[in-house]
Design a protein around this motif. Structure first.
Motif, PDB file in Angstrom:
ATOM      1  N   ALA A   6      54.362  45.618  41.625  1.00  0.00           N
ATOM      2  CA  ALA A   6      55.325  46.501  42.596  1.00  0.00           C
ATOM      3  C   ALA A   6      56.714  46.042  42.647  1.00  0.00           C
ATOM      4  O   ALA A   6      57.643  46.641  42.605  1.00  0.00           O
ATOM      5  N   ASP A   7      56.697  44.573  42.819  1.00  0.00           N
ATOM      6  CA  ASP A   7      58.085  43.962  43.028  1.00  0.00           C
ATOM      7  C   ASP A   7      58.925  43.951  41.642  1.00  0.00           C
ATOM      8  O   ASP A   7      59.908  44.118  41.715  1.00  0.00           O
ATOM      9  N   ALA A  11      62.470  45.761  41.374  1.00  0.00           N
ATOM     10  CA  ALA A  11      63.641  45.005  40.676  1.00  0.00           C
ATOM     11  C   ALA A  11      64.110  45.744  39.651  1.00  0.00           C
ATOM     12  O   ALA A  11      65.405  45.605  39.565  1.00  0.00           O
ATOM     13  N   LYS A  12      63.334  46.237  38.772  1.00  0.00           N
ATOM     14  CA  LYS A  12      63.791  46.918  37.693  1.00  0.00           C
ATOM     15  C   LYS A  12      64.772  48.258  38.064  1.00  0.00           C
ATOM     16  O   LYS A  12      65.612  48.371  37.602  1.00  0.00           O
ATOM     17  N   ILE A  17      69.902  50.974  39.404  1.00  0.00           N
ATOM     18  CA  ILE A  17      70.674  51.573  40.246  1.00  0.00           C
ATOM     19  C   ILE A  17      72.172  50.824  40.313  1.00  0.00           C
ATOM     20  O   ILE A  17      73.213  51.597  40.338  1.00  0.00           O
ATOM     21  N   SER A  18      72.009  49.563  40.334  1.00  0.00           N
ATOM     22  CA  SER A  18      73.450  48.691  40.186  1.00  0.00           C
ATOM     23  C   SER A  18      74.125  49.048  38.967  1.00  0.00           C
ATOM     24  O   SER A  18      75.355  48.630  39.240  1.00  0.00           O
ATOM     25  N   CYS A  60      61.859  57.927  33.963  1.00  0.00           N
ATOM     26  CA  CYS A  60      60.769  57.831  34.815  1.00  0.00           C
ATOM     27  C   CYS A  60      60.287  56.709  35.021  1.00  0.00           C
ATOM     28  O   CYS A  60      59.893  55.918  33.909  1.00  0.00           O
ATOM     29  N   PHE A  61      60.086  56.250  36.118  1.00  0.00           N
ATOM     30  CA  PHE A  61      59.583  54.924  36.667  1.00  0.00           C
ATOM     31  C   PHE A  61      58.041  55.032  36.587  1.00  0.00           C
ATOM     32  O   PHE A  61      57.173  54.170  36.670  1.00  0.00           O
TER      33      PHE A  61
END
Length: 74
Positions: A6-7, A11-12, A17-18, A60-61
């Motif tokens: 999940a972490d 982070a991905k 997004i950045s 899609c994540f």
């Protein structure tokens, strides 16, 4: 899903997004992946340098799938 997984996913997502990708939920809350039905999807608008077209690139994540939607050429 483990906490590490999940972490890693968070982070991905934050890296994407950045880099300028946007969540689809803001503009289309009902948008879902056709493969896994997840709504955890980011998109970017890809514009040609000459302004001849705008295409949408989705990721899609939920299932790590990418796809493009091509708009009309101008």
């Amino acid at each position: 899903m483990t906490d590490k997984t999940a972490d890693d996913l968070a982070a991905k997502r934050a890296r994407w997004i950045s880099a300028g990708w946007k969540p689809t939920k803001a503009s289309n809350p009902n948008f879902k992946c056709r493969q896994c039905q997840s709504d955890d999807i980011l998109f970017e608008l890809s514009k040609s340098s000459d302004g001849a077209y705008d295409d949408y690139h989705y990721h899609c994540f939920g299932c790590d799938r990418d796809w493009w939607v091509e708009s009309s050429d101008y």
